[in-house]
Scaffold this active site. Structure first.
Site, PDB file in Angstrom:
ATOM      1  N   HIS A 170      47.718 -12.228 -25.080  1.00  0.00           N
ATOM      2  CA  HIS A 170      49.071 -12.755 -25.273  1.00  0.00           C
ATOM      3  C   HIS A 170      49.153 -13.590 -26.554  1.00  0.00           C
ATOM      4  O   HIS A 170      50.022 -13.369 -27.405  1.00  0.00           O
ATOM      5  CB  HIS A 170      49.466 -13.593 -24.057  1.00  0.00           C
ATOM      6  CG  HIS A 170      50.842 -14.166 -24.118  1.00  0.00           C
ATOM      7  ND1 HIS A 170      51.914 -13.634 -23.423  1.00  0.00           N
ATOM      8  CD2 HIS A 170      51.346 -15.247 -24.796  1.00  0.00           C
ATOM      9  CE1 HIS A 170      53.002 -14.336 -23.675  1.00  0.00           C
ATOM     10  NE2 HIS A 170      52.680 -15.330 -24.492  1.00  0.00           N
ATOM     11  N   GLU A 171      48.253 -14.557 -26.678  1.00  0.00           N
ATOM     12  CA  GLU A 171      48.307 -15.431 -27.850  1.00  0.00           C
ATOM     13  C   GLU A 171      47.982 -14.663 -29.128  1.00  0.00           C
ATOM     14  O   GLU A 171      48.534 -14.972 -30.193  1.00  0.00           O
ATOM     15  CB  GLU A 171      47.352 -16.615 -27.675  1.00  0.00           C
ATOM     16  CG  GLU A 171      47.674 -17.517 -26.490  1.00  0.00           C
ATOM     17  CD  GLU A 171      49.124 -17.978 -26.433  1.00  0.00           C
ATOM     18  OE1 GLU A 171      49.768 -18.090 -27.500  1.00  0.00           O
ATOM     19  OE2 GLU A 171      49.637 -18.201 -25.318  1.00  0.00           O
TER      20      GLU A 171
ATOM     21  N   HIS B 258      51.098 -13.127 -30.457  1.00  0.00           N
ATOM     22  CA  HIS B 258      51.838 -14.090 -31.283  1.00  0.00           C
ATOM     23  C   HIS B 258      51.207 -14.191 -32.667  1.00  0.00           C
ATOM     24  O   HIS B 258      51.904 -14.237 -33.703  1.00  0.00           O
ATOM     25  CB  HIS B 258      51.806 -15.473 -30.633  1.00  0.00           C
ATOM     26  CG  HIS B 258      52.776 -15.672 -29.518  1.00  0.00           C
ATOM     27  ND1 HIS B 258      54.131 -15.388 -29.643  1.00  0.00           N
ATOM     28  CD2 HIS B 258      52.619 -16.179 -28.266  1.00  0.00           C
ATOM     29  CE1 HIS B 258      54.749 -15.683 -28.512  1.00  0.00           C
ATOM     30  NE2 HIS B 258      53.855 -16.162 -27.661  1.00  0.00           N
TER      31      HIS B 258
ATOM     32  N   HIS C 229      52.050 -11.363 -34.960  1.00  0.00           N
ATOM     33  CA  HIS C 229      53.434 -11.499 -35.419  1.00  0.00           C
ATOM     34  C   HIS C 229      53.495 -12.429 -36.629  1.00  0.00           C
ATOM     35  O   HIS C 229      54.230 -12.180 -37.597  1.00  0.00           O
ATOM     36  CB  HIS C 229      54.290 -12.045 -34.273  1.00  0.00           C
ATOM     37  CG  HIS C 229      55.761 -11.827 -34.442  1.00  0.00           C
ATOM     38  ND1 HIS C 229      56.684 -12.351 -33.569  1.00  0.00           N
ATOM     39  CD2 HIS C 229      56.467 -11.154 -35.366  1.00  0.00           C
ATOM     40  CE1 HIS C 229      57.894 -12.000 -33.953  1.00  0.00           C
ATOM     41  NE2 HIS C 229      57.795 -11.276 -35.051  1.00  0.00           N
TER      42      HIS C 229
END
Length: 735
Positions: free
Chosen positions: A508-509, A512, A515
């Site tokens: 998940h991190e 980020h 991105h």
């Protein structure tokens, strides 16, 4: 080892100090204020902002942006250290600067000459139309930010707005401090009989917490060295740090112990928490929460909104409060049938363990028993198959296949050459450089993944430094970010062994992080995650989790820590089968938090603490299917909305999950490692940052508007409905 590029502009953490950072922040604010003063004087002497051409205005805007880099950097470092290495000195400096930063931010947002520069750019329609899309988008967002900062307010109301902003920043920081202090103040020494059921890794965590407890008690004078020496070794102590807390709640047979720890966790920073900070002040967040809501309502009123939720949604994909509430309640309806089946399953198994009245402190414990029985799966059994180094290497292999990028770890060994060594804030931290397929450097990132004293809980990505170019001063910087977790540390000479939940958190991190790092935008305000609507910013992170659920992805991230064997087929099948286990109850829990957040921020007049609790109880009555104890004070620790950026925006997790599931469905159709599809996702979503509206980016990738169908299917709700419908049909036929 590849030399470190100067364009990464890495921080020499070994030589930063709170006092030096404080001086740098103040100096940066002074320089920026001097620029604004000069702009004001220039405007006053010309008597009219209209005399400034669009080209001159853009030059001023870009110059001011560049001046602010020094502030972004010095404050970014200090804020980061306050999150990961908090101590009295760092916290004092951090909090002392908050009013100054708030005052400066308000001045910028209400500075008429600067505002007029942006207006001059937009008003020259020919000039504005010729700007690159990223620059045009940044200017549009800046104009909206001016409006939300009260630029159009009369002077007296601007001053009131500034005071509100300053007080909010201080209250939010105090809220966060109280949670951290309350979490770290709690230690519960355990007796031998309370350890039954705990796993080997859980006992190692408790023993490590015992060493921290001894050190704290010795340092405070509560125990002497003789007292310490008299304690057994290992000395098992429970704490509220997440790895320790979950180890007890998931595996401890002692139901009373689980209830005790649950009570301590859900009453942190509340009227039931008797701890104080070093000044002897209560850690109770109750009054702070009411004050924050009142100030946010005042801010909304000044800006012409009916409530703070409208302020928050004015910058998001969702149009209004009604749309968000309808989305949440409709999703709750879809999830409730599955959630009831989830609860019935837990209750059935609880009875086998002598529990007739299933309670929240039983849920994780019984859920683990169900997994072992129904799926032959235990988190502890699969933990050895996910050693952190293997997971990280597999994660890097996955993104290389998807996006054609390569990751290289950099040495932190000071015996290496200065060009390849990297300074870190803690010896557990690692640094990596990211390259494209042609070996061009894209950016760099730090991993700081383990729980420790002085580090706030949870997991997060901090976009410390954006991709940015300023040709006038020949300045170029590449993106750098921090990715943080609170995973189980390495123990007993073995590397950190992750649960699959921790694997998902890492993915998940990293989503980020990608991105932030893969952006090709060089206008800092819309590069990476900057400028992306808050309810879309979770799309890349939730999207990345899908590869930790795929059999081919799991093969890349798993191997037994001792034998090197891959995850056995039976355990892989069990892991994939358990994907939607308790999905209904988990979804309702997220909706409960989201709806509570939305309602307290859309309520007028602003709620006091009693009203906050009453609203939470109302939402639970509407949404939850399992009773919550009256003493539960979850809201007092809800940092996302009271100390973070999620106020009236916590729904963003579910909103973005819809986008994520629908985006991944294209990979399901075309191949989950299809490089063409990966390239399309990178170019449509990851590379463009906030340079276009999120809706536009999504539709460019998917070729249509988002659909909820994939989310319902990924959550298992469509299967539940189909089974229920089939049963109903079968019953009709029998009848």
């Amino acid at each position: 080892m590849t030399p470190i590029s100067p364009d990464l502009r890495l921080v020499d953490f070994a030589n930063v100090s709170p006092s030096a950072l404080q001086s740098q922040v103040i100096s940066a604010i002074d320089d920026a204020n001097a620029f604004l003063d000069e702009m004001t004087a220039h405007t006053d002497s010309n008597h009219s902002p209209a005399d400034v051409t669009a080209e001159q205005a853009l030059s001023d805007v870009m110059n001011f942006d560049h001046i602010n880099l020094a502030l972004d950097r010095s404050w970014g470092i200090l804020s980061h250290l306050n999150s990961v290495m908090s101590n009295d000195e760092i916290r004092h400096v951090h909090h002392e600067l908050l009013p100054k930063l708030s005052a400066y931010g308000t001045r910028v947002g209400q500075h008429q000459p600067l505002f007029s520069r942006y207006q001059a750019i937009v008003n020259d329609k020919t000039f504005f139309a010729a700007l690159e899309p990223a620059r045009a988008r940044a200017i549009e967002l800046a104009l909206r930010s001016f409006e939300m900062s009260g630029v159009a307010l009369p002077r007296a109301e601007q001053e009131q707005f500034a005071a509100i902003q300053s007080e909010l920043s201080t209250l939010s920081a105090t809220f966060s401090d109280n949670i951290l202090d309350a979490t770290q103040a709690y230690f519960l020494p355990l007796k031998q009989e309370q350890l039954t059921g705990l796993t080997e890794s859980g006992l190692a965590l408790l023993a490590d917490a015992g060493e921290q407890y001894k050190a704290r008690e010795l340092a405070s004078g509560a125990l002497t060295q003789a007292d310490i020496d008299a304690l057994p070794t290992p000395y098992y102590v429970a704490s509220l740090n997440i790895p320790v807390y979950l180890a007890v709640m998931t595996h401890a047979d002692d139901r009373s112990l689980r209830e005790t720890l649950y009570h301590a966790y859900v009453t942190r920073a509340s009227e039931f928490d008797g701890h104080t900070n070093k000044k002897g002040e209560s850690l109770n967040n109750a009054d702070i929460m009411g004050q924050i809501l009142q100030l946010r309502e005042q801010k909304a009123t000044l800006l012409g909104f009916d409530n703070y939720a409208e302020v928050s949604l004015s910058t998001k994909m969702a149009d209004n409060v009604a749309e968000v509430e309808t989305f949440l309640r409709n999703l709750a309806t879809q999830a409730t049938l599955a959630a009831k089946q989830d609860l019935a399953q837990l209750q059935k198994y609880a009875q086998d363990y002598g529990i007739d009245d299933l309670q929240p402190w039983d849920s994780a414990y019984i859920a683990e028993k169900v997994k072992q029985s129904e799926f032959s799966l235990s988190q502890e059994e699969i933990r050895p198959y996910f050693p952190l180094p293997k997971v990280i290497n597999g994660l890097f292999a996955i993104v290389e296949r998807l996006y054609g990028i390569k990751v290289q770890e950099q040495s932190s060994d000071k015996t290496d050459s200065e060009s390849t060594s990297v300074s870190r804030w803690h010896n557990e931290v690692s640094f990596y450089q990211l390259f494209d397929a042609d070996d061009n450097l894209l950016g760099g990132f730090y991993f700081d993944l383990f729980a420790r004293s002085g580090k706030r809980g949870g997991a997060w990505m901090s976009g410390f430094q954006s991709r940015y170019t300023y040709d006038e001063q020949d300045h170029q910087q590449l993106p750098v970010c921090f990715m943080l977790g609170n995973f189980t540390p390495a123990l007993d000479g073995k590397p950190s062994l992750l649960t699959h939940d921790e694997v998902l958190t890492l993915f998940h991190e990293f989503g980020h992080g990608l991105h932030h790092l893969l952006t090709q935008v060089t206008v800092g305000d819309v590069a990476g995650v900057n400028g992306v609507e808050w309810d879309a910013v979770e799309l890349p992170s939730q999207f990345m989790e899908n590869w930790a659920w795929d059999a081919e992805g799991i093969a890349l991230i798993s191997s037994h820590v001792e034998t090197g064997e891959p995850l056995p087929k039976d355990k892989l099948a069990a892991l994939l089968a358990v994907k939607n286990f308790q999905s209904g109850m988990q979804t309702l829990r997220q909706i409960e938090f989201s709806l509570f957040d939305l309602l307290i921020h859309s309520h007028t007049p602003a709620l006091d603490y009693d009203g906050i609790l009453a609203t939470l109880n109302t939402v639970r009555n509407d949404i939850a299917i399992m009773q919550t104890p009256d003493y539960n004070r979850f809201a007092n620790g809800f940092s996302h909305i009271f100390a973070g950026g999620y106020a009236a925006g916590y729904y963003s997790y579910k909103w973005a999950e819809l986008l994520s599931a629908d985006a991944f469905s294209r990979f399901e159709e075309e191949g989950i490692f299809n490089p063409v599809t990966g390239k399309a996702f990178r170019e449509s979503i990851l590379s463009v940052g906030g340079s276009f509206p999120a809706k536009t980016n999504f539709e460019n990738f998917r070729g249509r508007s988002a659909s909820i169908d994939a989310l319902l299917r990924h959550s298992g709700f469509s299967d539940v409905k189909n089974v229920d419908a089939a049963n109903a049909k079968s019953n009709r036929e029998v009848i």
